[in-house]
Scaffold this active site. Sequence first.
Site, mmCIF file in Angstrom:
data_model
loop_
_atom_site.group_PDB
_atom_site.id
_atom_site.type_symbol
_atom_site.label_atom_id
_atom_site.label_comp_id
_atom_site.label_asym_id
_atom_site.label_seq_id
_atom_site.Cartn_x
_atom_site.Cartn_y
_atom_site.Cartn_z
ATOM 1 N N ASP A 260 -5.386 11.441 1.041
ATOM 2 C CA ASP A 260 -4.285 10.667 0.483
ATOM 3 C C ASP A 260 -3.787 9.744 1.604
ATOM 4 O O ASP A 260 -4.094 9.954 2.783
ATOM 5 C CB ASP A 260 -3.167 11.569 -0.060
HETATM 6 C C1 BGC Z 1 -0.413 8.378 -3.384
HETATM 7 C C2 BGC Z 1 -1.796 8.370 -4.013
HETATM 8 C C3 BGC Z 1 -2.258 6.959 -4.174
HETATM 9 C C4 BGC Z 1 -2.266 6.286 -2.821
HETATM 10 C C5 BGC Z 1 -2.764 4.859 -2.848
HETATM 11 C C6 BGC Z 1 -0.367 7.546 -2.106
HETATM 12 O O1 BGC Z 1 0.943 7.381 -1.699
HETATM 13 O O2 BGC Z 1 -0.025 9.699 -3.121
HETATM 14 O O3 BGC Z 1 -1.764 9.049 -5.230
HETATM 15 O O4 BGC Z 1 -3.520 6.930 -4.767
HETATM 16 O O5 BGC Z 1 -0.932 6.272 -2.321
HETATM 17 O O6 BGC Z 1 -1.875 4.032 -3.478
#
Ligand code: BGC
Length: 720
Positions: A260
């Site tokens: 993540d």
């Molecule tokens: C989120 C993810 C997301 C990623 C990219 C993160 O803050 O937890 O779910 O895919 O950002 O935007």
Amino acid sequence: MFNKRIKMFAQKMMSPDKPGEMSGKKIEDADFLGLTGAETPIEQRVSRLLSSMALSEKIDLCSGYDSLAIRAIPRVGLPSVWSSDASSGIRSFDTATAFPAPIALAASWDRTLVKECASAIAEEARAKGISILLGPGVNIHRVPTCGRNFEYFGEDPYLASEIVVPYIEGVQSKGVITTVKHFACNNSDFDRHRNNASVDERTLREIYLPAFKAAVTQAKTGSVMSAYNPINGVYASENKMLLTNILRDEWGFDGFVISDWISTYSTEGPIKAGLDLEMPNGKWINVKMVKKAIENGTIAPEDIDRMAGNILRTLFKFGIYDRAPIDTSCKPHSPEHTHLSTEAAKESITLLKNDKILPLNQEKITTIAVVGPLAKDTPIGGGGSCLVISPSSQTDILTGVQNASGDISVIYIESKEGEILSEGKHLLKKADIVLLCLGYSNIEESETYDKMWRLPNFQEKLIRNTARINSNIVSLLLSGSACEIDSWLPAVKGLFLCYFPGQSGGNAIASLLFGETNPSGKLPFTIAKQFADYKSNENYVKHPERTSFRQIMGPKRVLKKAKKQMKTFEYKEGLFVGYRQFDTEKLEPLFPFGFGLSYTTFEFSDLNITPDSGGLKETVSVSCSVRNTGKMAGSEVIQLYVKDNESSLPRPEKELKGFEKINLEPQEAKTVTFNLNKEAFSFYDNRLPGWTIEPGDFTIAVGNSSGNILVSGSVSKKAE
Ligand code: BGC
């Protein structure tokens, strides 16, 4: 200030870069070294590339670029590969169709519809040059106030599994890779970098992992995203038990694992645990740090080959290096997709109360008063990375109702801080029907922090003040998860839970209000009478909405410290999440899991179980007849729950193991059949450890919610 920072975060996530370009060079010009033709077996292409790439190039491939991309390696002809969020539509790179939030898709209980929406999202991805979708999310609703519950598929592992599979199939059938997330136990967004989920293996296996397992073993997701949080003291991005032992060795995952965004905390940890790609950039997995770790002997060059190999293999498998990134035959959005989004909202919005007020009788109504801030400012989705920033159109509730109201006069009544403004009081009093639009905006319900249990912004006061003037209220509630309803429910005669209904929410809501569509959405979570009723909340925080934003998005030093300052949430409630808890404790919820009213009535009969006695692993066939006994065509969700009447370890009172949504004309009857395999009867026995079925009697309970079982029977399983 807080909201401003959130908006800045939202802007930041809209990466302005253009898919299809490779260091200024168009992908069509890329030279694929002549050895990467589509006809060459994938493993051969991977190993040839790995042997021709320099170590630094392989490391580059494993460290994200420009927030959302896998880096181009121009020397060997590899273009950049772009990803985007996610599960309710394409968030970045210009206009897209905003579909209902994932929780709404789950509330439709309609696998075919989910697949259609997902493949429409993937077509839009292809039109924009996106090859990787950063979703869907399958974290279980453990606590009702998790800020991202709207992004997930509810509280039940079986429902979440049955929804995620068609979702992934829909996306991947169009050549776009899905990234099932957040692996695992990201069950609240409160201080998500530090919240250590302390969870026993049985609970993990029975509640928190099944939807991930289905995504991997049944739907063959190309990618998995690790969570922010630690699990049993080990960060998800460094959790070898999850990323290697379970994901690859047990489930046979052959795709790549993405971190993540900013959820890595060292160089060796993620590499050794089984992570393949650090996003959004190479903070820890970069040429300098990886080479140093190799020199120190903490990682080996083969680790990097494994990571780069997993990425290359998956990208080849999906044909991503063999095609132009933008598919010009696909549309970035279209009227057909808007129509599909409207249909999905209609199928999901759930009627929770109807005190003889719905459907609205157009012939008897002359005036409708529309009250509440969300009437004009209707959120299409929850906030954060799941929100489609630029929807192709947007119909708020007020406009949707106005569009469908014919000769009825529809008036918007202004209110401020829960007070009806004086000039509106007279109009409100005269109206035949009041539509009270309540709930959470996409700032109040969003990624990076949790939401309030009680309605925000003086809305309870607004309900009281409205009801004092006119009691013919139908409430339209926008919320991606359970919230406090019990105290104000008596003040309204009708209540629709609209979740976040996507860009055409207003039209879908109007269609349901006027009875053009018969409601058929069913709750994918339990709504308790009070916050304290959820056992899991005992092991959570008192004020979930009060996460410090600085702790989440703050300067690097905060993240570095995070590891030392882990806070542990003991998942002491174990398996007893949602209806598993309420049913077992015989605690009455306000609305049970699976509940949703219709404008017609259904009768269930003739439950047939064959064989009703047999071996442990034998498949059991269960059929049941369902008749529409009312005057309007409608859909019903037939839900099958299994109860283990006696077991050596405590088990929930009953568990969902089958469902079918069927449409019936008035007086029409259909027979629904379920085939229950051994998984429907087994539980995870940590004494073995492994899945097991114990001989004995099981109750098969079929109904239209976990709280309304209409026919039941039993099956006896004999030792083999
Ligand atoms: C989120 C993810 C997301 C990623 C990219 C993160 O803050 O937890 O779910 O895919 O950002 O935007």
